[in-house]
Design a protein around this motif. Structure first.
Motif, PDB file in Angstrom:
ATOM      1  N   ALA A 110       7.456  -4.456 -34.992  1.00 39.45           N
ATOM      2  CA  ALA A 110       6.992  -5.566 -35.832  1.00 39.45           C
ATOM      3  C   ALA A 110       7.885  -5.735 -37.049  1.00 39.45           C
ATOM      4  N   LEU A 111       8.283  -4.637 -37.660  1.00 40.35           N
ATOM      5  CA  LEU A 111       9.162  -4.712 -38.841  1.00 40.35           C
ATOM      6  C   LEU A 111      10.541  -5.231 -38.474  1.00 40.35           C
ATOM      7  N   MET A 150       6.616 -13.777 -44.316  1.00 41.48           N
ATOM      8  CA  MET A 150       6.421 -12.685 -43.386  1.00 41.48           C
ATOM      9  C   MET A 150       4.919 -12.429 -43.296  1.00 41.48           C
ATOM     10  N   ASN A 151       4.393 -12.345 -42.109  1.00 45.30           N
ATOM     11  CA  ASN A 151       2.965 -12.146 -41.885  1.00 45.30           C
ATOM     12  C   ASN A 151       2.805 -10.997 -40.891  1.00 45.30           C
ATOM     13  N   ILE A 152       2.740  -9.779 -41.411  1.00 46.31           N
ATOM     14  CA  ILE A 152       2.571  -8.589 -40.573  1.00 46.31           C
ATOM     15  C   ILE A 152       1.368  -7.816 -41.080  1.00 46.31           C
ATOM     16  N   VAL A 153       0.529  -7.408 -40.157  1.00 40.88           N
ATOM     17  CA  VAL A 153      -0.642  -6.598 -40.499  1.00 40.88           C
ATOM     18  C   VAL A 153      -0.583  -5.305 -39.701  1.00 40.88           C
ATOM     19  N   VAL A 203      -1.509  -3.640 -34.762  1.00 40.99           N
ATOM     20  CA  VAL A 203      -0.327  -4.316 -35.283  1.00 40.99           C
ATOM     21  C   VAL A 203      -0.448  -5.779 -34.881  1.00 40.99           C
ATOM     22  N   GLY A 204      -0.295  -6.672 -35.864  1.00 42.93           N
ATOM     23  CA  GLY A 204      -0.431  -8.097 -35.570  1.00 42.93           C
ATOM     24  C   GLY A 204      -0.167  -8.940 -36.796  1.00 42.93           C
ATOM     25  N   ALA A 230      12.313  -8.611 -39.888  1.00 40.97           N
ATOM     26  CA  ALA A 230      13.612  -8.534 -40.559  1.00 40.97           C
ATOM     27  C   ALA A 230      14.596  -9.530 -39.947  1.00 40.97           C
ATOM     28  N   GLY A 231      14.401  -9.854 -38.689  1.00 46.85           N
ATOM     29  CA  GLY A 231      15.296 -10.780 -38.001  1.00 46.85           C
ATOM     30  C   GLY A 231      15.015 -12.231 -38.304  1.00 46.85           C
ATOM     31  N   THR A 232      13.906 -12.501 -38.999  1.00 49.19           N
ATOM     32  CA  THR A 232      13.574 -13.919 -39.269  1.00 49.19           C
ATOM     33  C   THR A 232      14.079 -14.366 -40.614  1.00 49.19           C
TER      34      THR A 232
END
Length: 112
Positions: free
Chosen positions: A105-106, A1-4, A64-65, A110-112
């Motif tokens: 984004a979350l 997971m790669n969320i910033v 968000v990215g 979560a869907g991946t």
């Protein structure tokens, strides 16, 4: 997971560039660490809407990215740059829009 998710102030005005692959708006976002020190993060927003340029140095934003490291050649050899690729850059005062962007984004992660 790669969320910033970054919240901070723009340390300079947005920079708009037209590339072969499309337009990009670049920002430098300064955040505060727990110890009070500042940290700068370069942010690139590809195919950004025109309103992306309505921000200015000193404006507080939520980004968000995801983190991306790119490599490129210079006369000194191969160089790299780590930056945040933005999905959204939202003025911090637009709290509901910022919260929705983070939630989206979350949900996507979560869907991946």
């Amino acid at each position: 997971m790669n969320i910033v998710v970054l919240q901070g102030k723009l340390s300079r005005a947005p920079e708009y560039r037209e590339l072969e692959s499309g337009r990009v708006v670049s920002y430098d976002v300064t955040t505060r660490l727990d110890d009070g020190k500042a940290a700068n993060a370069p942010v690139a927003w590809f195919a950004a809407p025109t309103v992306a340029l309505d921000l200015d140095a000193g404006d507080e934003v939520v980004v968000v990215g995801h983190v991306h490291r790119r490599f490129f050649r210079t006369t000194a050899g191969t160089q790299s740059r780590t930056e945040v690729i933005a999905d959204a850059v939202i003025p911090a005062r637009a709290k509901k829009r910022a919260a929705n962007a983070v939630a989206k984004a979350l949900e996507s992660a979560a869907g991946t």
